[in-house]
Design a protein around this motif. Structure first.
Motif, PDB file in Angstrom:
ATOM      1  N   ALA A  88       0.834  -1.208   0.000  1.00 31.91           N
ATOM      2  CA  ALA A  88       0.000   0.000   0.000  1.00 31.91           C
ATOM      3  C   ALA A  88       0.869   1.259   0.000  1.00 31.91           C
ATOM      4  N   GLN A  89       1.948   1.237   0.757  1.00 27.91           N
ATOM      5  CA  GLN A  89       2.853   2.398   0.766  1.00 27.91           C
ATOM      6  C   GLN A  89       3.421   2.639  -0.636  1.00 27.91           C
ATOM      7  N   ALA A  90       3.800   1.537  -1.284  1.00 29.89           N
ATOM      8  CA  ALA A  90       4.401   1.676  -2.619  1.00 29.89           C
ATOM      9  C   ALA A  90       3.390   2.242  -3.613  1.00 29.89           C
ATOM     10  N   VAL A  91       2.132   1.823  -3.509  1.00 30.92           N
ATOM     11  CA  VAL A  91       1.108   2.352  -4.426  1.00 30.92           C
ATOM     12  C   VAL A  91       0.927   3.844  -4.186  1.00 30.92           C
ATOM     13  N   LEU A  92       0.849   4.228  -2.919  1.00 34.60           N
ATOM     14  CA  LEU A  92       0.676   5.648  -2.593  1.00 34.60           C
ATOM     15  C   LEU A  92       1.855   6.480  -3.125  1.00 34.60           C
ATOM     16  N   LEU A  93       3.042   5.945  -3.002  1.00 34.20           N
ATOM     17  CA  LEU A  93       4.235   6.655  -3.489  1.00 34.20           C
ATOM     18  C   LEU A  93       4.199   6.800  -5.001  1.00 34.20           C
ATOM     19  N   ARG A  94       3.826   5.715  -5.677  1.00 33.15           N
ATOM     20  CA  ARG A  94       3.829   5.738  -7.153  1.00 33.15           C
ATOM     21  C   ARG A  94       2.790   6.737  -7.676  1.00 33.15           C
ATOM     22  N   LEU A  95       1.663   6.805  -6.961  1.00 30.23           N
ATOM     23  CA  LEU A  95       0.617   7.746  -7.377  1.00 30.23           C
ATOM     24  C   LEU A  95       1.086   9.201  -7.280  1.00 30.23           C
ATOM     25  N   GLN A  96       2.094   9.452  -6.448  1.00 30.68           N
ATOM     26  CA  GLN A  96       2.508  10.842  -6.208  1.00 30.68           C
ATOM     27  C   GLN A  96       3.716  11.289  -7.031  1.00 30.68           C
ATOM     28  N   LEU A  97       4.220  10.411  -7.906  1.00 32.19           N
ATOM     29  CA  LEU A  97       5.476  10.768  -8.590  1.00 32.19           C
ATOM     30  C   LEU A  97       5.329  11.986  -9.507  1.00 32.19           C
ATOM     31  N   ASP A  98       4.230  12.058 -10.267  1.00 29.37           N
ATOM     32  CA  ASP A  98       4.050  13.227 -11.155  1.00 29.37           C
ATOM     33  C   ASP A  98       3.920  14.506 -10.334  1.00 29.37           C
ATOM     34  N   LYS A  99       3.185  14.372  -9.228  1.00 27.90           N
ATOM     35  CA  LYS A  99       2.987  15.522  -8.327  1.00 27.90           C
ATOM     36  C   LYS A  99       4.350  15.999  -7.793  1.00 27.90           C
ATOM     37  N   LEU A 100       5.194  15.048  -7.430  1.00 31.77           N
ATOM     38  CA  LEU A 100       6.525  15.399  -6.925  1.00 31.77           C
ATOM     39  C   LEU A 100       7.294  16.225  -7.964  1.00 31.77           C
TER      40      LEU A 100
END
Ligand code: PLP
Length: 453
Positions: A285-297
């Motif tokens: 779940a942590q990895a999914v949340l991180l991947r979802l935020q890459l463009d935002k980063l």
């Protein structure tokens, strides 16, 4: 808030991020423009704060992420080994950084601990590290039963002074740990040159430096291994979490094995329990949340850079305020935006009084790191049975005495003021409030110096 403690750096980040975007009285048209407000009474002495309405909340949640997050939880595949979601994040993060490989971990601290082990930092070794950092950099070294030996801090950059490293090398030195503090790259070329000359490993503490760049390459691939944190306050947050990146496939296989109870991985194979290891794994779940935020980063990193560039240009005009210098051809990501404060230009108003007055104006800021090596944890470590077995009494005494001779760090601890990254995501009118508040505090610094305890 006690802005001087590193625990409170996180509280600081939380308390500065409550509330909505600060368009409050500006939008209502009831208040004068920020610059006119500079001469009005300071908020701490009963006047109206320059900035009202708080700042952007952090971390941010997007409803659009909910279906993906629910999918993981509903799948029941939560553990790293149950699915491919961690590997997908690792591939994307490695690509973003130009790394050959990435290994996600439970935290930035565990990333550093795994990295140090894999780079063969062992009991009785010494690791040279920047003293101006979050305490986890020291702790990760201590957890290897190794000594964190401090280099000097360059007051102009707040990062390690590369010229001081060679003089700290002993026959026990095994690795260098430059810290890209606040997302500002260390001057890595001379650091890597010393490492090569003395056959030392380099582990970058890039826990605050996602996407920071030095000479056209991202932090995290400039040494042997780079370590990142995804704790809640970070630009890429998942509550807790971390990663190790490298250009070496083999080193990441070794990290994978050590972080996964010593199980074989890729090029690092053996039979039975052939190697040591612990459980430092991240979850799906942590990895999914991180991947979802890459463009935002990526997008927010550019925004923070624009804001920081604007502040740097403007702050350079204010006597007594000195923006930080970056190494040539490098780009910071500003986990915090720091500047140096000279009380002589503020009628002797101390750095902490200044931070109090600014916070009252609605601009949360503070000194961040103290001289933590004087606070007891290293005394406790070197008084322990293990450390006394591993080093001579003379070396431990010399080590303790050396804290007093460190150059630059005390000055940096005493004169730095920083604002948190979420302020850099605000619009220009709000950035102007930061500048106006500094000018207002300066205008009234004599009165403030008398009245603030
Ligand atoms: C410079 C630095 N190193 C290491 C760490 C440790 O990361 P974590 O909190 O994810 O364990 C942090 C986290 O704040 C950090 O800022």
């Amino acid at each position: 808030m006690n802005p001087d403690s590193t625990v409170s750096r996180r509280q600081f980040i939380r308390t500065t991020t409550t509330g909505s975007l600060a368009l409050g009285w500006l939008a209502s048209g009831q208040a004068p423009a920020a610059f006119a407000a500079e001469t009005s009474k300071p908020a701490l002495l009963g006047g109206t704060p320059i900035h009202q309405g708080g700042w952007m909340h952090w971390p941010q949640w997007r409803e659009a992420w909910e279906p993906e997050m629910l999918k993981v939880y509903r799948s029941g595949k939560w553990f790293r080994g149950s699915d491919q979601r961690v590997a997908e994040f690792e591939q994307d993060y490695a690509r973003l950084l130009g790394a050959k490989r990435c290994l996600a971990t439970a935290s930035g601290t565990t990333a550093l601990m795994v990295g140090l082990h894999v780079l063969d930092v062992d009991a009785g070794d010494e690791v040279i590290v920047s003293p101006y950092t979050f305490i986890a950099s020291y702790n990760a070294i201590l957890s290897c039963k190794a000594l964190p030996v401090f280099a000097d801090t360059d007051p102009a950059t707040l990062t390690v002074d590369p010229a001081s490293i060679a003089s700290r090398i002993t026959d026990r030195t095994r690795a260098l740990m430059p810290v890209h503090i606040f997302g500002m790259p260390c001057d890595m070329d001379p650091i890597n040159a010393v490492a090569r000359q003395h056959n030392l490993a380099v582990i970058e503490d890039a826990c605050q430096a996602w996407l920071a760049e030095y000479h056209g390459r991202k932090c995290g691939i400039l040494g042997d291994l780079g370590c990142f944190s995804f704790q809640e306050s970070k630009h890429l947050p998942s509550g807790e979490g971390g990663a190790i990146t490298s250009l070496s496939e083999e080193l990441i296989d070794r990290c994978d094995a050590f972080h996964n109870c010593g199980r074989a991985s890729g090029t690092f194979q053996g039979s039975g329990y052939f190697t040591r290891g612990n459980n430092y794994r991240i979850t799906q779940a942590q990895a999914v949340l991180l991947r979802l935020q890459l463009d935002k980063l990526v997008q927010e990193t550019e925004r923070r850079r624009q804001s920081a560039d604007y502040l740097t240009r403007q702050l350079a005009q204010i006597p007594g305020i000195t923006p930080v210098r970056l190494p040539e051809n490098s780009r910071a990501v500003w986990h915090l935006y720091p500047f140096r404060y000279d009380s002589a230009h503020f009628h002797g108003l101390s750095r902490d009084q200044f931070a109090k007055a600014m916070s009252a104006e609605g601009i949360p800021c503070g000194g961040i790191y103290r001289e933590q090596y004087n606070e007891g944890l290293l005394d406790e470590a070197i008084a322990s049975r293990g450390f006394k077995r591993l080093w001579s009494a003379q070396r431990l005494k010399e080590y303790r005495d050396s804290f007093q001779e460190l150059k630059g760090n005390r000055q940096v601890c005493e004169t730095t003021v920083a604002i948190t990254q979420n302020l850099l995501l605000a619009d220009q009118a709000d950035l102007d409030h930061i500048l106006a508040a500094i000018r207002k505090v300066q205008t009234h610094s004599a009165a403030l110096a008398k009245s603030i305890s």
